[in-house]
Write a protein that holds these residues in place. Structure first.
Motif, PDB file in Angstrom:
ATOM      1  N   GLN A 166       0.945  -1.204  -0.033  1.00  0.00           N
ATOM      2  CA  GLN A 166      -0.104   0.062  -0.039  1.00  0.00           C
ATOM      3  C   GLN A 166       1.060   1.134  -0.100  1.00  0.00           C
ATOM      4  OE1 GLN A 166      -3.235   0.238  -0.467  1.00  0.00           O
ATOM      5  NE2 GLN A 166      -2.968  -1.945  -0.998  1.00  0.00           N
ATOM      6  N   ASN A 167       1.999   1.436   0.664  1.00  0.00           N
ATOM      7  CA  ASN A 167       2.807   2.369   0.789  1.00  0.00           C
ATOM      8  C   ASN A 167       3.360   2.597  -0.688  1.00  0.00           C
ATOM      9  OD1 ASN A 167       2.409   2.810   3.394  1.00  0.00           O
ATOM     10  ND2 ASN A 167       4.299   1.833   4.013  1.00  0.00           N
ATOM     11  N   GLU A 168       3.793   1.498  -1.401  1.00  0.00           N
ATOM     12  CA  GLU A 168       4.453   1.858  -2.809  1.00  0.00           C
ATOM     13  C   GLU A 168       3.472   2.235  -3.670  1.00  0.00           C
ATOM     14  OE1 GLU A 168       6.403  -1.177  -6.338  1.00  0.00           O
ATOM     15  OE2 GLU A 168       6.340  -1.859  -4.116  1.00  0.00           O
ATOM     16  N   LYS A 169       2.106   1.854  -3.502  1.00  0.00           N
ATOM     17  CA  LYS A 169       0.970   2.019  -4.315  1.00  0.00           C
ATOM     18  C   LYS A 169       0.774   3.670  -4.064  1.00  0.00           C
ATOM     19  CE  LYS A 169      -3.319   0.303  -6.039  1.00  0.00           C
ATOM     20  NZ  LYS A 169      -4.377  -0.831  -6.025  1.00  0.00           N
ATOM     21  N   LYS A 170       0.542   4.109  -2.823  1.00  0.00           N
ATOM     22  CA  LYS A 170       0.609   5.539  -2.583  1.00  0.00           C
ATOM     23  C   LYS A 170       1.431   6.612  -3.165  1.00  0.00           C
ATOM     24  CE  LYS A 170      -1.980   5.817   1.926  1.00  0.00           C
ATOM     25  NZ  LYS A 170      -1.717   6.074   3.430  1.00  0.00           N
ATOM     26  N   GLU A 199       3.355  15.362   1.314  1.00  0.00           N
ATOM     27  CA  GLU A 199       2.215  15.986   1.444  1.00  0.00           C
ATOM     28  C   GLU A 199       1.033  15.336   0.842  1.00  0.00           C
ATOM     29  OE1 GLU A 199       0.996  19.074   2.607  1.00  0.00           O
ATOM     30  OE2 GLU A 199       2.684  20.019   3.190  1.00  0.00           O
ATOM     31  N   LEU A 200       1.281  14.585   0.098  1.00  0.00           N
ATOM     32  CA  LEU A 200       0.309  13.846  -1.039  1.00  0.00           C
ATOM     33  C   LEU A 200      -0.207  12.377  -0.411  1.00  0.00           C
ATOM     34  CD1 LEU A 200       1.573  14.350  -4.769  1.00  0.00           C
ATOM     35  CD2 LEU A 200      -0.559  15.084  -3.709  1.00  0.00           C
ATOM     36  N   THR A 201       0.998  11.876   0.241  1.00  0.00           N
ATOM     37  CA  THR A 201       1.008  10.297   0.864  1.00  0.00           C
ATOM     38  C   THR A 201       0.873  10.402   2.341  1.00  0.00           C
ATOM     39  OG1 THR A 201       3.335  10.408   1.326  1.00  0.00           O
ATOM     40  CG2 THR A 201       2.357   9.606  -0.933  1.00  0.00           C
ATOM     41  N   ASP A 202       1.114  11.526   3.174  1.00  0.00           N
ATOM     42  CA  ASP A 202       1.235  11.282   4.349  1.00  0.00           C
ATOM     43  C   ASP A 202       1.969  10.351   4.989  1.00  0.00           C
ATOM     44  OD1 ASP A 202      -0.590  13.393   5.073  1.00  0.00           O
ATOM     45  OD2 ASP A 202      -2.307  12.276   4.848  1.00  0.00           O
ATOM     46  N   LEU A 203       3.209  10.059   4.299  1.00  0.00           N
ATOM     47  CA  LEU A 203       3.996   8.885   4.865  1.00  0.00           C
ATOM     48  C   LEU A 203       5.378   9.666   5.230  1.00  0.00           C
ATOM     49  CD1 LEU A 203       3.454   6.286   1.890  1.00  0.00           C
ATOM     50  CD2 LEU A 203       2.904   6.209   4.147  1.00  0.00           C
ATOM     51  N   PRO A 204       5.876   9.056   6.180  1.00  0.00           N
ATOM     52  CA  PRO A 204       7.294   9.478   6.443  1.00  0.00           C
ATOM     53  C   PRO A 204       8.250   9.116   5.389  1.00  0.00           C
ATOM     54  CG  PRO A 204       6.732   7.319   7.741  1.00  0.00           C
ATOM     55  CD  PRO A 204       5.640   7.660   7.039  1.00  0.00           C
ATOM     56  N   THR A 205       9.233   9.954   5.454  1.00  0.00           N
ATOM     57  CA  THR A 205      10.516  10.002   4.447  1.00  0.00           C
ATOM     58  C   THR A 205      11.049   8.569   4.189  1.00  0.00           C
ATOM     59  OG1 THR A 205      11.039  12.213   5.031  1.00  0.00           O
ATOM     60  CG2 THR A 205      12.732  10.920   3.964  1.00  0.00           C
ATOM     61  N   LYS A 206      11.275   7.788   5.412  1.00  0.00           N
ATOM     62  CA  LYS A 206      11.703   6.559   5.442  1.00  0.00           C
ATOM     63  C   LYS A 206      10.955   5.472   4.288  1.00  0.00           C
ATOM     64  CE  LYS A 206      13.126   2.581   7.978  1.00  0.00           C
ATOM     65  NZ  LYS A 206      13.247   1.958   9.408  1.00  0.00           N
ATOM     66  N   LYS A 207       9.578   5.653   4.476  1.00  0.00           N
ATOM     67  CA  LYS A 207       8.451   4.786   3.837  1.00  0.00           C
ATOM     68  C   LYS A 207       8.618   5.375   2.365  1.00  0.00           C
ATOM     69  CE  LYS A 207       6.953   2.384   7.174  1.00  0.00           C
ATOM     70  NZ  LYS A 207       7.316   0.694   7.216  1.00  0.00           N
ATOM     71  N   ILE A 208       8.665   6.525   1.872  1.00  0.00           N
ATOM     72  CA  ILE A 208       8.832   7.053   0.824  1.00  0.00           C
ATOM     73  C   ILE A 208       9.872   6.746  -0.058  1.00  0.00           C
ATOM     74  CG2 ILE A 208       8.961   9.263  -0.513  1.00  0.00           C
ATOM     75  CD1 ILE A 208       7.206  10.655   1.608  1.00  0.00           C
ATOM     76  N   THR A 209      11.255   6.695   0.776  1.00  0.00           N
ATOM     77  CA  THR A 209      12.369   6.149   0.223  1.00  0.00           C
ATOM     78  C   THR A 209      12.441   4.966  -0.050  1.00  0.00           C
ATOM     79  OG1 THR A 209      13.562   7.880   1.523  1.00  0.00           O
ATOM     80  CG2 THR A 209      14.983   5.903   0.473  1.00  0.00           C
ATOM     81  N   GLN A 210      11.723   4.047   0.402  1.00  0.00           N
ATOM     82  CA  GLN A 210      11.807   2.423   0.312  1.00  0.00           C
ATOM     83  C   GLN A 210      10.878   2.333  -0.978  1.00  0.00           C
ATOM     84  OE1 GLN A 210       9.923   1.116   3.843  1.00  0.00           O
ATOM     85  NE2 GLN A 210      11.966   0.826   4.984  1.00  0.00           N
ATOM     86  N   ALA A 211       9.951   3.169  -1.031  1.00  0.00           N
ATOM     87  CA  ALA A 211       9.072   2.914  -2.416  1.00  0.00           C
ATOM     88  C   ALA A 211       9.772   3.602  -3.523  1.00  0.00           C
ATOM     89  CB  ALA A 211       7.720   3.658  -2.174  1.00  0.00           C
ATOM     90  N   LEU A 212      10.290   4.522  -3.358  1.00  0.00           N
ATOM     91  CA  LEU A 212      11.064   5.105  -4.622  1.00  0.00           C
ATOM     92  C   LEU A 212      12.153   4.373  -4.962  1.00  0.00           C
ATOM     93  CD1 LEU A 212      11.294   8.910  -3.593  1.00  0.00           C
ATOM     94  CD2 LEU A 212      10.094   7.948  -5.410  1.00  0.00           C
TER      95      LEU A 212
END
Length: 230
Positions: A166-170, A199-212
């Motif tokens: 779900q994080n990757e999808k967001k 702003e768009l996902t409400d996810l922390p930087t760590k989760k965003i980095t993993q998805a990216l």
């Protein structure tokens, strides 16, 4: 004796009526009809949405009256209403993000202006000397990158339904949304990209980095194929 209780006013200012208003606007064919729908159904909820974002995120120090800033945002929304696709999600979230991104861009530009001299102070000859035509190879690189980004966007959109995490999808959905506004945003600025994705996902930087990181692998594969086709 039966006492009448006062009905509380709803705090929902951008609810089903506003959502339907946006969809009615998209379906309207005549410009006059679009104007009428916007004025009667959308002007009030969008004005309130903009007002809340301006004050909640403190976009109030941009060197212009708040009312002028709100009207500018309202014009921006009106001009970009046609880009909204109901199947992508609620209008409230979509336009809330659009407004925040627009104001973030204004803030960034305002800060840059403070660090440079105004071009009005320069003579016409000086301005002409600053205008440098792009070399042919640089233009080719820009065209290549433009085509590559479009290819990556199509690939991500096509495979969106197959993403289980779900994080990757967001993050993928947010990235696709940002790519739509790539001409208005500096997506090559890593710091700004992370701000927008948070702003768009409400996810922390760590989760965003993993998805990216997963998306980056797909990007590298597509880039290699793209280079081979040149």
């Amino acid at each position: 004796m039966i006492t009448k209780t006062k009905r509380k006013k709803s705090k929902i200012y951008f609810g089903l009526a506003a959502q339907q208003g946006v969809e009615d606007f998209l379906l309207a064919e005549e410009l006059q009809e679009k104007h009428k729908i916007f004025n009667e159904k959308l002007h009030a909820p969008f004005t309130k949405l903009i007002e809340n974002i301006v004050f909640t995120y403190r976009f109030i120090n941009l060197g212009e009256p708040v009312q002028s800033l709100q009207l500018e945002c309202l014009s921006h929304v009106y001009l970009n209403l046609h880009k909204y696709k109901p199947e992508k999600g609620k209008a409230f979230s979509y336009f809330g993000t659009m407004i925040k991104n627009y104001l973030i861009q204004k803030t960034t530009k305002a800060k840059k202006v403070q660090d440079v001299d105004y071009i009005d102070e320069m003579s016409e000859n000086k301005v002409e000397r600053l205008i440098i035509s792009r070399p042919e190879k640089e233009q080719e690189l820009l065209d290549f990158n433009e085509h590559l980004v479009a290819t990556v966007a199509r690939h991500l959109d096509k495979n969106l339904k197959n993403i289980k995490n779900q994080n990757e999808k967001k993050v993928t959905q947010a990235l696709l949304q940002l790519i739509e506004y790539k001409d208005e945003l500096d997506l090559y600025n890593k710091k700004q990209l992370y701000v927008l994705l948070r702003e768009l996902t409400d996810l922390p930087t760590k989760k965003i980095t993993q998805a990216l990181n997963k998306i980056r692998l797909q990007y590298q594969i597509l880039k290699k194929k793209h280079v081979e086709k040149r």
